[in-house]
Design an enzyme around this catalytic site. Structure first.
Site, PDB file in Angstrom:
ATOM      1  N   HIS A 132       0.845  -1.200   0.000  1.00 18.54           N
ATOM      2  CA  HIS A 132       0.000   0.000   0.000  1.00 18.54           C
ATOM      3  C   HIS A 132       0.884   1.254   0.000  1.00 18.54           C
ATOM      4  O   HIS A 132       1.869   1.308   0.749  1.00 18.54           O
ATOM      5  CB  HIS A 132      -0.898  -0.024   1.243  1.00 18.54           C
ATOM      6  CG  HIS A 132      -1.800   1.163   1.322  1.00 18.54           C
ATOM      7  ND1 HIS A 132      -2.891   1.315   0.496  1.00 18.54           N
ATOM      8  CD2 HIS A 132      -1.764   2.258   2.106  1.00 18.54           C
ATOM      9  CE1 HIS A 132      -3.489   2.460   0.775  1.00 18.54           C
ATOM     10  NE2 HIS A 132      -2.821   3.055   1.743  1.00 18.54           N
TER      11      HIS A 132
ATOM     12  N   ASP B 203      -6.300  -8.989   6.067  1.00 19.01           N
ATOM     13  CA  ASP B 203      -7.383  -9.570   6.878  1.00 19.01           C
ATOM     14  C   ASP B 203      -8.714  -9.053   6.329  1.00 19.01           C
ATOM     15  O   ASP B 203      -8.767  -8.519   5.221  1.00 19.01           O
ATOM     16  CB  ASP B 203      -7.177  -9.271   8.370  1.00 19.01           C
ATOM     17  CG  ASP B 203      -7.227  -7.783   8.688  1.00 19.01           C
ATOM     18  OD1 ASP B 203      -7.614  -6.979   7.802  1.00 19.01           O
ATOM     19  OD2 ASP B 203      -6.883  -7.409   9.822  1.00 19.01           O
TER      20      ASP B 203
ATOM     21  N   GLY C 142     -10.450  -6.463   7.080  1.00 22.82           N
ATOM     22  CA  GLY C 142     -10.614  -5.009   7.027  1.00 22.82           C
ATOM     23  C   GLY C 142      -9.996  -4.409   5.771  1.00 22.82           C
ATOM     24  O   GLY C 142      -9.403  -5.096   4.942  1.00 22.82           O
TER      25      GLY C 142
HETATM   26  C1  GAR Z   1       1.400   0.651  -5.905  1.00 25.15           C
HETATM   27  O1  GAR Z   1       1.882   1.868  -5.435  1.00 25.15           O
HETATM   28  C2  GAR Z   1       0.504  -0.003  -4.860  1.00 25.15           C
HETATM   29  O2  GAR Z   1       0.881   0.263  -3.555  1.00 25.15           O
HETATM   30  C3  GAR Z   1      -0.823   0.662  -5.167  1.00 25.15           C
HETATM   31  O3  GAR Z   1      -0.876   0.653  -6.554  1.00 25.15           O
HETATM   32  C4  GAR Z   1       0.447   0.830  -7.081  1.00 25.15           C
HETATM   33  C5  GAR Z   1       0.656  -0.209  -8.164  1.00 25.15           C
HETATM   34  O4  GAR Z   1       1.787   0.070  -8.916  1.00 25.15           O
HETATM   35  N1  GAR Z   1      -1.861  -0.063  -4.546  1.00 25.15           N
HETATM   36  C6  GAR Z   1      -2.877   0.513  -3.888  1.00 25.15           C
HETATM   37  O5  GAR Z   1      -3.050   1.718  -3.847  1.00 25.15           O
HETATM   38  C7  GAR Z   1      -3.831  -0.463  -3.206  1.00 25.15           C
HETATM   39  N2  GAR Z   1      -4.642   0.225  -2.269  1.00 25.15           N
HETATM   40  P1  GAR Z   1       2.334  -0.990  -9.988  1.00 25.15           P
HETATM   41  O6  GAR Z   1       1.125  -1.478 -10.805  1.00 25.15           O
HETATM   42  O7  GAR Z   1       3.278  -0.207 -10.832  1.00 25.15           O
HETATM   43  O8  GAR Z   1       2.988  -2.089  -9.237  1.00 25.15           O
END
Ligand code: GAR
Length: 207
Positions: A110, A142, A144
């Site tokens: 995240h 989990d 949440g």
């Molecule tokens: C990442 O920064 C990941 O943490 C985020 O999407 C991006 C994917 O980048 N995920 C979220 O925000 C989930 N809540 P990528 O496709 O280049 O790996």
């Protein structure tokens, strides 16, 4: 033994690419056995295909209910007998069927320092709040929304002239390092969770 990874994606797949690159080293301890997505036509699936990794796609809109989508996704993931499942930019929450099969083996990355700024827009929400440091968090999923046990975190300073895009790009640089480092350590050393405390290694700490 080499740990089997299934990676779930929805977008550009730079975190997936970092794992694929790390897995090219036999000493890393893990390999990506499949990549799953909730949509077609994304760069992440191209990256998997380029690496010769099997892919599967389950779109929510192709199922009569969210529960049936969740069960189909869980079945496909479990069929690859993963030691770890990694949500790397997978923009869907899984449900009860998925967690029943894969609980404790499902990690999510995240782009914020949880428990601050959970949800879909970690970088945007941190910038809007005005925090001076943010970062990336890897956690065990989990029930949440981004509430699971924390595996690893990395810090990024917010610059005065940051936009959501510049901040998220800097977060993603440390996020990829965090993910590769933590997944490799889990594969090689294992891990233990005591209440909310995550530790690498299989030796219980003295209490
Ligand atoms: C990442 O920064 C990941 O943490 C985020 O999407 C991006 C994917 O980048 N995920 C979220 O925000 C989930 N809540 P990528 O496709 O280049 O790996």
């Amino acid at each position: 033994m080499t740990s089997r990874l299934v990676v779930l994606v929805s977008g550009s797949g730079t975190n997936l690419q970092a794992l694929l690159d790390a897995c090219a080293d036999p000493d890393y301890g893990a390999r990506v056995v499949a990549v799953g997505a909730d949509r077609d036509g994304i760069l992440a699936l191209e990256r998997a295909e380029r690496a010769g990794v099997p892919t599967f796609v389950h779109r929510v809109k192709d199922y009569p209910s969210r529960e049936e989508w969740d069960a189909a996704l869980a079945d496909d993931v479990a069929a690859y007998q993963p030691d770890l499942v990694i949500s790397a930019g997978f923009m869907k929450l899984v449900g009860a069927a998925f967690l029943a099969k894969l609980r404790g083996r499902f990690l999510n990355t995240h782009p914020a320092l949880l428990p601050s700024f959970p949800g879909m827009h970690g970088a945007r929400d941190a910038l809007a709040y005005g925090v001076k440091v943010t970062g990336a968090t890897l956690f065990v999923v989990d029930e949440g929304v981004d509430t699971g046990v924390i595996v690893a975190q990395r810090v990024v300073e917010v610059e005065d002239d940051d936009t959501e895009e510049t901040l998220h790009e800097r977060i993603k640089v440390v996020e990829r390092q965090m993910l590769v480092d933590a997944v490799g350590r889990i594969a090689r050393e294992g891990y233990l969770v005591t209440e909310r405390r995550f530790r690498f290694g299989s030796e219980r700490p003295r209490s």
